[in-house]
Motif scaffolding. Structure first.
Motif, PDB file in Angstrom:
ATOM      1  N   HIS A  41      -6.739  -3.028  -9.891  1.00 33.24           N
ATOM      2  CA  HIS A  41      -5.683  -2.502  -9.119  1.00 33.24           C
ATOM      3  C   HIS A  41      -5.459  -0.976 -10.559  1.00 33.24           C
ATOM      4  N   THR A  63       0.944  -0.780   0.097  1.00 42.92           N
ATOM      5  CA  THR A  63       0.366   0.352  -0.130  1.00 42.92           C
ATOM      6  C   THR A  63       1.014   1.277   0.103  1.00 42.92           C
ATOM      7  N   SER A  64       0.431   1.968  -1.069  1.00 42.22           N
ATOM      8  CA  SER A  64       1.500   3.274  -1.438  1.00 42.22           C
ATOM      9  C   SER A  64       0.565   4.325  -2.074  1.00 42.22           C
ATOM     10  N   GLN A  80      -2.307   3.734  -3.834  1.00 40.30           N
ATOM     11  CA  GLN A  80      -2.854   2.819  -3.602  1.00 40.30           C
ATOM     12  C   GLN A  80      -2.897   1.770  -3.059  1.00 40.30           C
ATOM     13  N   ILE A  81      -4.243   0.573  -3.150  1.00 48.52           N
ATOM     14  CA  ILE A  81      -3.977  -0.808  -2.012  1.00 48.52           C
ATOM     15  C   ILE A  81      -3.391  -1.459  -2.414  1.00 48.52           C
ATOM     16  N   PHE A  82      -2.744  -2.814  -1.286  1.00 50.85           N
ATOM     17  CA  PHE A  82      -1.764  -3.847  -1.443  1.00 50.85           C
ATOM     18  C   PHE A  82      -2.700  -4.773  -2.273  1.00 50.85           C
ATOM     19  N   ALA A 112       2.520  -4.598   3.389  1.00 47.10           N
ATOM     20  CA  ALA A 112       2.911  -3.436   3.311  1.00 47.10           C
ATOM     21  C   ALA A 112       4.623  -2.941   3.595  1.00 47.10           C
ATOM     22  N   GLU A 154      -1.423  -9.437   3.490  1.00 47.57           N
ATOM     23  CA  GLU A 154      -1.407  -7.725   3.415  1.00 47.57           C
ATOM     24  C   GLU A 154      -0.133  -7.605   3.441  1.00 47.57           C
TER      25      GLU A 154
END
Ligand code: ZN
Length: 413
Positions: A104, A40-41, A44-46, A68, A66
């Motif tokens: 995504h 996630t950054s 945009q999600i993981f 990160a 998940e």
């Protein structure tokens, strides 16, 4: 520092890597020497997917729930279950959930095209991008945003998508970037910048995963627009999400249209018509209730004989609501100069209304307080009119008769 394979290839869903760290606490997690999983950054999600370890013919499948960013440029893969027999140095295989990644990419590339369209058309820059599981949003720095502007930006974005322009990843130094006229510069100073270049339309610094041609975005559909603190928030969906959203809209609209036996495009007109009918019916009902209350008050007064110079009207209704018994109490005390109304209803909630004709000596507010206090309820009012609610309708009849007897026997002028 984890090597990020997605920086160079957004379509790499399957890769080999060596485990660098394996931890159990506070959550089971792996750090690999390189990864194609997106953490996630940048809005945009993981990614999710699997890490396969052990015998390649019968691997242990570890679910990645998940991903990160951690300090030192590491990417942490959080796992659903604790890791067994996976130590630093173990070779593993990563598999990304491709459908989620494609979604995504469609959302994020769609966002770049849309943000660029708002800049080109209205000089409205995007200040933030948010991706949720079912919709996305951008916040625009703009004093106003009209419906027509939203529609123009949507049209331009979809034209750029239809033109199937190339989307390229480029790496440049900060000095080089300074002369390129980027739409968006990264917040922190870095040696090298990753740029997403949508041919002749948009150039932005971004670490996200993107399509290779704008046609792969499919389409963008703009949804809710709302004023937020620093400008305007525009919700949108791209690609398959746009199709799924349009499908859901159509289903809801079709269901509404069927209720009215109307075409879907006539639903707003039908709703307006129904609301107007409801308004008229409500007014008529109120009027009928008034008339009914007046007639019932007259009948009750005629039936009730005087006790000690007063008419005590005691009634407990099961089929009238509080509004009606209030109306009835008002009529009773207005139609007669010496009436005391002790009314109750059990529908839908057990409620009480006490009233007396103007000039009568009792205190209805105090009487109500005293009555509801003994029945686990709340209530009060003025000297001539009071209402209250009680927990249960049980024992209301003897209670009201008892009060009437007490009042009738009271030594008052
Ligand atoms: Zn981006």
């Amino acid at each position: 520092m984890t090597t990020r394979l997605y920086y160079h290839d957004s379509f790499l869903y399957d890769f080999d890597a060596e485990v660098r760290e394996a931890t159990e606490n506070p959550r089971p997690a792996l750090v690999l020497e390189r990864t194609a999983f997106y953490p996630t950054s940048g809005g945009q999600i993981f990614d999710t997917g699997w890490i396969l370890a052990g015998d390649p013919n019968h691997p242990t499948k570890l679910r990645v729930t998940e991903v990160a960013d951690a300090e030192d440029g590491k990417v942490v893969h959080y796992l659903e279950a604790p890791v067994k027999n996976v130590q630093p140095g173990t070779r593993v295989r990563g598999q990304i959930d491709g459908a989620r990644r494609r979604d995504h990419m469609q959302q994020h590339s769609g966002q770049h095209v849309l943000s660029a369209a708002f800049v080109r058309l209205f000089n409205a820059p995007t200040v933030s991008f948010h991706m949720a599981d079912d919709y996305c949003s951008i916040d625009l720095d703009a004093p106003t945003l009209a419906k027509e502007q939203v529609e123009s930006a949507e049209r331009l974005a979809n034209e750029i998508i239809l033109e199937n322009r190339a989307v390229q990843v480029r790496f440049v130094t900060c000095d080089e970037a300074a002369n390129l006229g980027l739409r968006k510069l990264p917040p922190a100073e870095r040696d090298e910048l990753r740029l997403i270049d949508i041919r002749d339309f948009d150039l932005s610094a971004c670490g996200g995963t993107h399509v290779a041609q704008t046609g792969q975005i499919g389409c963008v559909l703009l949804r809710k627009v709302e004023k937020v603190r620093q400008g305007w928030r525009v919700e949108f969906v791209a690609g398959q999400r746009a199709v799924a959203t349009a499908r859901r809209d159509f289903t809801a609209l079709t269901e509404a249209a069927a209720l009215f036996s109307a075409h879907i495009y006539d639903v707003p007109q039908q709703v307006r018509k129904s609301l107007e009918e409801i308004r008229v019916l409500r007014r008529q009902r109120e009027q009928s209730q008034e008339e009914l209350a007046a007639a019932q008050a007259a009948t009750l007064l005629a039936e009730t004989s005087e006790t000690n110079g007063r008419k005590f009207v005691v009634r407990n209704f099961t089929d009238r609501d509080l509004n009606f018994i209030k109306m009835l109490a008002q009529k009773l005390v207005r139609l007669s100069f010496n009436a005391v109304a002790l009314l109750a209803t059990t529908s839908p909630q057990p409620s009480l209304v006490f009233a007396q004709s103007a000039g009568q000596p009792f205190d209805m507010g105090a009487l109500m307080k005293e009555t509801v206090a003994t029945m686990g309820g709340r209530g009060g009012g003025s000297k001539d009119m009071a209402q209250g609610g009680v927990a249960s309708g049980e024992g209301l009849d003897p209670k009201l008769s008892g009060i009437a007897q007490k009042l009738a026997a009271a030594k008052v002028p």
